[in-house]
Design an enzyme around this catalytic site. Structure first.
Site, PDB file in Angstrom:
ATOM      1  N   LYS A 119       0.511  -1.275  -0.258  1.00 38.87           N
ATOM      2  CA  LYS A 119      -0.023   0.209   0.328  1.00 38.87           C
ATOM      3  C   LYS A 119       0.811   1.386  -0.400  1.00 38.87           C
ATOM      4  CE  LYS A 119      -4.443  -1.221   1.419  1.00 38.87           C
ATOM      5  NZ  LYS A 119      -6.011  -1.295   2.118  1.00 38.87           N
ATOM      6  N   LYS A 202      -4.677  -9.019  -6.377  1.00 41.00           N
ATOM      7  CA  LYS A 202      -6.239  -9.559  -5.555  1.00 41.00           C
ATOM      8  C   LYS A 202      -7.419  -8.107  -5.942  1.00 41.00           C
ATOM      9  CE  LYS A 202      -6.746  -8.047  -1.635  1.00 41.00           C
ATOM     10  NZ  LYS A 202      -7.468  -7.808  -0.753  1.00 41.00           N
ATOM     11  N   LYS A 205     -11.533  -3.217  -3.363  1.00 39.12           N
ATOM     12  CA  LYS A 205     -12.163  -3.061  -3.935  1.00 39.12           C
ATOM     13  C   LYS A 205     -11.586  -1.303  -4.103  1.00 39.12           C
ATOM     14  CE  LYS A 205     -13.991  -3.177   1.112  1.00 39.12           C
ATOM     15  NZ  LYS A 205     -12.922  -2.718   1.338  1.00 39.12           N
TER      16      LYS A 205
HETATM   17  P1  ATP Z   1      -9.327  -2.606   0.188  1.00 42.21           P
HETATM   18  O1  ATP Z   1      -9.055  -2.382  -1.351  1.00 42.21           O
HETATM   19  O2  ATP Z   1      -9.206  -0.972   0.216  1.00 42.21           O
HETATM   20  O3  ATP Z   1      -7.645  -2.395   0.568  1.00 42.21           O
HETATM   21  P2  ATP Z   1      -9.968  -5.096  -0.049  1.00 42.21           P
HETATM   22  O4  ATP Z   1     -11.220  -5.252  -0.690  1.00 42.21           O
HETATM   23  O5  ATP Z   1      -8.643  -5.424   0.015  1.00 42.21           O
HETATM   24  O6  ATP Z   1     -10.205  -3.193  -0.332  1.00 42.21           O
HETATM   25  P3  ATP Z   1     -10.896  -5.655   3.060  1.00 42.21           P
HETATM   26  O7  ATP Z   1     -11.606  -4.153   3.403  1.00 42.21           O
HETATM   27  O8  ATP Z   1      -9.914  -4.622   3.029  1.00 42.21           O
HETATM   28  O9  ATP Z   1     -10.600  -5.398   0.954  1.00 42.21           O
HETATM   29  O10 ATP Z   1     -11.575  -6.734   3.192  1.00 42.21           O
HETATM   30  C1  ATP Z   1     -12.489  -7.346   4.008  1.00 42.21           C
HETATM   31  C2  ATP Z   1     -12.040  -8.684   4.026  1.00 42.21           C
HETATM   32  O11 ATP Z   1     -12.424  -9.182   3.161  1.00 42.21           O
HETATM   33  C3  ATP Z   1     -11.058  -9.457   4.227  1.00 42.21           C
HETATM   34  O12 ATP Z   1     -11.196 -10.597   5.338  1.00 42.21           O
HETATM   35  C4  ATP Z   1     -10.213  -9.655   3.045  1.00 42.21           C
HETATM   36  O13 ATP Z   1      -8.870 -10.593   3.371  1.00 42.21           O
HETATM   37  C5  ATP Z   1     -11.208 -10.259   2.320  1.00 42.21           C
HETATM   38  N1  ATP Z   1     -10.970 -10.001   1.253  1.00 42.21           N
HETATM   39  C6  ATP Z   1     -10.584  -9.093   0.406  1.00 42.21           C
HETATM   40  N2  ATP Z   1      -9.573  -8.825  -1.004  1.00 42.21           N
HETATM   41  C7  ATP Z   1     -10.380 -10.385  -0.942  1.00 42.21           C
HETATM   42  C8  ATP Z   1     -10.318 -10.814  -2.305  1.00 42.21           C
HETATM   43  N3  ATP Z   1      -9.988 -10.869  -3.144  1.00 42.21           N
HETATM   44  N4  ATP Z   1     -10.570 -12.393  -2.206  1.00 42.21           N
HETATM   45  C9  ATP Z   1     -10.959 -12.823  -1.060  1.00 42.21           C
HETATM   46  N5  ATP Z   1     -10.838 -12.509   0.211  1.00 42.21           N
HETATM   47  C10 ATP Z   1     -11.315 -10.756   0.433  1.00 42.21           C
END
Ligand code: ATP
Ligand code: LTN
Length: 342
Positions: A119, A202, A205
């Site tokens: 990040k 990965k 969002k």
């Molecule tokens: P950001 O992009 O803001 O970092 P993010 O989409 O990675 O957000 P988080 O809010 O960090 O999402 O994560 C929320 C939950 O969703 C966590 O348990 C994380 O492990 C899970 N998660 C996030 N992205 C994935 C993915 N691509 N596949 C499976 N699980 C995910």
């Protein structure tokens, strides 16, 4: 008597950042597990708005996204009468415990965190916040405050969970048995859903570079289908599960298929697609995704149309969560030797 003592159940805690719109990655990696396990455990699900401000964000949107994420928890199937749904910043104990845990967390441990490195690399070096570096300690506070036994998350959070356990053990060692040592609950399939536009990254969002990166839970059926039909694959033909990075796109689609179809074995899935092309795979994945999203979106609309409903859930959630968090915090303050206020 506390609810836990009455129920005799172990506790689960997890959270999602209101840093964008929830994706099918969040759903498959995290929320689906929460829904499935909510009755087996005493469950706490928070919207981690304090984590969402560790990177530059738009204040005009944060509150709205916070409500959207909370509403989606319910729309995805979390039962608000059973689980406690709350907003992290409504409970000051999260920040207070994070401070105390900062003081037992060696900087060297945080220096190893790969999510911070990734990040931080996306931003101007001078503007990377101290909060981003400290993010995992706040996450440890979220978990340890509720004495959670299990933490259902996606694969990307594995390292943060290990750190949480290390911090809890160190605190217990220094100040006496205080915290439950939590365990991660990470699924075998679709625990890391990859970007549709780039299956080496990965799905996330907060990624906004390409409009074909992620399917959001609130995407229209047409748009969701279009994104899946455009998903990046390779020039091969075989539809097989594989660890080969070249074939990550097809493998990603197959994992989504595996979870959503409920088919019992990978052999059966490969046999199902025998002799068929990637277009066929994509179209079946799209069908399953649309079937999954339809009831979620319908419930989401209902919640939106019921004024006051969500606010009342969050108020009740803050009440319940606050009582437990306060109790742990008082205990921690006593153990580190703070003078109690009279
Ligand atoms: P950001 O992009 O803001 O970092 P993010 O989409 O990675 O957000 P988080 O809010 O960090 O999402 O994560 C929320 C939950 O969703 C966590 O348990 C994380 O492990 C899970 N998660 C996030 N992205 C994935 C993915 N691509 N596949 C499976 N699980 C995910
Ligand atoms: N860091 C997590 C979000 C998060 C979390 C938590 C998850 C913050 N606090 C406590 C589980 C338990 C992420 O998914 N990026």
């Amino acid at each position: 008597m506390t609810k836990e003592k009455m129920s005799g159940k172990q506790r689960v805690l997890s959270g999602v950042q209101p840093s964008g719109s929830l994706t099918i990655g969040n759903y498959l990696g995290a929320l689906r597990q929460w829904v499935e396990e909510q009755y087996r455990y005493e469950s706490y699900f928070c919207v981690v708005d304090m984590h969402a401000i560790t990177v530059p964000h738009d204040p005009a949107q944060l509150a709205e996204k916070t409500r959207e994420v909370a509403a989606l928890y319910i729309a995805c199937g979390i039962d608000p009468d059973e689980a406690t749904i709350f907003v992290q910043s409504h409970i000051p104990a999260h920040a207070e415990l994070a401070w105390i845990l900062n003081c037992v967390t060696p900087v060297g441990w945080l220096n190893r965190m790969t999510q911070f490195k990734e990040k931080a690399a996306r931003q101007q070096q001078e503007s990377v916040s101290t909060g981003l570096f400290d993010y995992p300690v706040l996450m440890a506070a979220d978990i340890l405050l509720y004495q959670a036994h299990r933490v259902p998350v996606g694969d990307d959070q594995r390292q943060h969970l290990e750190l949480t356990r290390d911090i809890a053990q160190r605190f217990n060692h220094l100040y006496g048995q205080t915290f439950v040592i939590p365990e991660a609950m990470i699924r075998g399939t679709a625990a890391r859903v990859m970007g549709l536009d780039d299956p080496t990254k990965k799905m996330s969002k907060s990624e906004t570079d390409s409009q074909y990166h992620a399917v959001y839970l609130l995407d229209s059926p047409d748009l969701a289908r279009k994104k899946i039909m455009r998903a990046k694959t390779d020039s091969g033909k075989d539809i097989r599960f594989s660890d080969d990075p070249e074939r990550a796109g097809v493998n990603n689609l197959l994992q989504i298929f595996e979870v959503l179809s409920g088919m019992e074995s990978r052999e059966a899935i490969e046999a199902h697609f025998e002799g068929k092309g990637y277009g066929h795979l994509k179209s079946e994945v799209a069908d399953l995704v649309l079937e999954t999203l339809a009831p979620i979106q319908e419930r989401y609309r209902k919640i939106q149309n019921e004024p006051g409903y969500l606010d009342s859930i969050l108020a009740r959630g803050a009440e319940r969560a606050g009582a437990i968090a306060e109790k742990t915090l008082r205990e921690v303050q006593k153990r580190v030797g703070f003078l109690p206020r009279q």
